[in-house]
Scaffold this motif. Structure first.
Motif, PDB file in Angstrom:
ATOM      1  N   GLU A  22       0.812  -1.164  -0.119  1.00  0.00           N
ATOM      2  CA  GLU A  22      -0.063   0.213  -0.040  1.00  0.00           C
ATOM      3  C   GLU A  22       0.471   0.979  -0.282  1.00  0.00           C
ATOM      4  O   GLU A  22       0.637   2.509  -0.577  1.00  0.00           O
ATOM      5  N   ALA A  25       2.268   1.948  -3.038  1.00  0.00           N
ATOM      6  CA  ALA A  25       0.674   2.191  -4.471  1.00  0.00           C
ATOM      7  C   ALA A  25       1.256   3.561  -4.039  1.00  0.00           C
ATOM      8  O   ALA A  25       0.844   4.758  -4.778  1.00  0.00           O
ATOM      9  N   GLN A  28       3.945   6.244  -5.546  1.00  0.00           N
ATOM     10  CA  GLN A  28       4.046   6.047  -6.918  1.00  0.00           C
ATOM     11  C   GLN A  28       2.559   7.799  -6.916  1.00  0.00           C
ATOM     12  O   GLN A  28       2.846   8.070  -8.174  1.00  0.00           O
ATOM     13  N   ASP A  29       1.181   6.988  -7.028  1.00  0.00           N
ATOM     14  CA  ASP A  29       0.184   8.378  -6.577  1.00  0.00           C
ATOM     15  C   ASP A  29       0.631   9.370  -6.466  1.00  0.00           C
ATOM     16  O   ASP A  29       0.970  10.475  -7.119  1.00  0.00           O
TER      17      ASP A  29
END
Length: 228
Positions: A22, A25, A28-29
């Motif tokens: 998580e 991710a 990356q966001d």
């Protein structure tokens, strides 16, 4: 005791892996975040919360490792703990880099928007100047047309006055030469012709005045209500 501890150890390990994925991710966001800074702040808050949970799970796993009876299992779990800590440090470094890249991208985007805004203002200023110049030229042309129409109206009034005088002269002549039928008929034809000419001139005057008023209204509309 070691067998009983396998279940919580496995669950703790799974949660560590879940939070690790998580966080990756979320990082990356952040890297792909187009802005604004408020959105970046929200993403960072979420990442901080995930790091807090991950750090807690790693500490729990470390405590479980210290409580193992077998030295081999204890050392194996401590190695896993160390790997998770290294991975967490790597994620933190990636998080900082993603924040830096995102902030640079947002700053550049804001600068581009500011430059575009200035170009837009400059373009609008140029357009307004061009429109003002065009309006001035149109105004001068309309004033020239108005002067010409005024001259035509004046000439038409003089013509009407001349026709009126001629009509009176013919009427007087008609009274004087009642005995001359041929002359009377000719006079009547002349009067009819002049009357038609008078009607035509009046119609021209009316059309000229209507065009003049329409021109004045158009100029007032453009000056007072340019947005219509």
């Amino acid at each position: 005791m070691a067998a009983a501890a396998c279940v919580p150890v496995r669950v703790c390990h799974q949660e560590i892996v879940k939070f690790d994925l998580e966080i990756k991710a979320a990082v990356q966001d952040i890297r792909d975040c187009p802005g604004p800074l408020g959105a970046l702040t929200e993403l960072n808050a979420a990442v901080k919360e995930k790091f807090r949970h991950l750090r807690g799970r790693i500490q729990e796993l470390e405590q479980m490792a210290k409580e193992q009876d077998k030295e081999s299992e204890k050392q194996a779990l401590l190695r896993e703990v160390e790997n998770h800590k290294k991975q967490m440090l790597s994620n933190q470094a990636a998080w900082r880099k993603a924040n830096l890249a995102c902030k640079i991208a947002i700053d550049n985007s804001e600068k581009d928007q500011l430059l575009q805004g200035r170009d837009s203002v400059r373009q609008r200023k140029t357009t307004k100047e061009s429109l003002a110049e065009s309006a001035s030229n149109i105004t001068e042309s309309l004033m020239g047309i108005s002067r010409m129409m005024s001259q035509q109206v004046q000439q038409s009034e003089e013509t009407v006055q001349t026709l009126a005088n001629s009509s009176r002269t013919i009427l007087e002549a008609n009274e004087e030469f009642k005995s001359m039928s041929g002359t009377i008929q000719l006079g009547r034809k002349l009067i009819t012709k002049y009357n038609r000419r008078e009607l035509t001139d009046k119609l021209l005057i009316f059309l000229a005045l209507a065009l003049f008023l329409a021109t004045v209204l158009y100029i007032l509309k453009k000056r007072l209500f340019p947005f219509l």
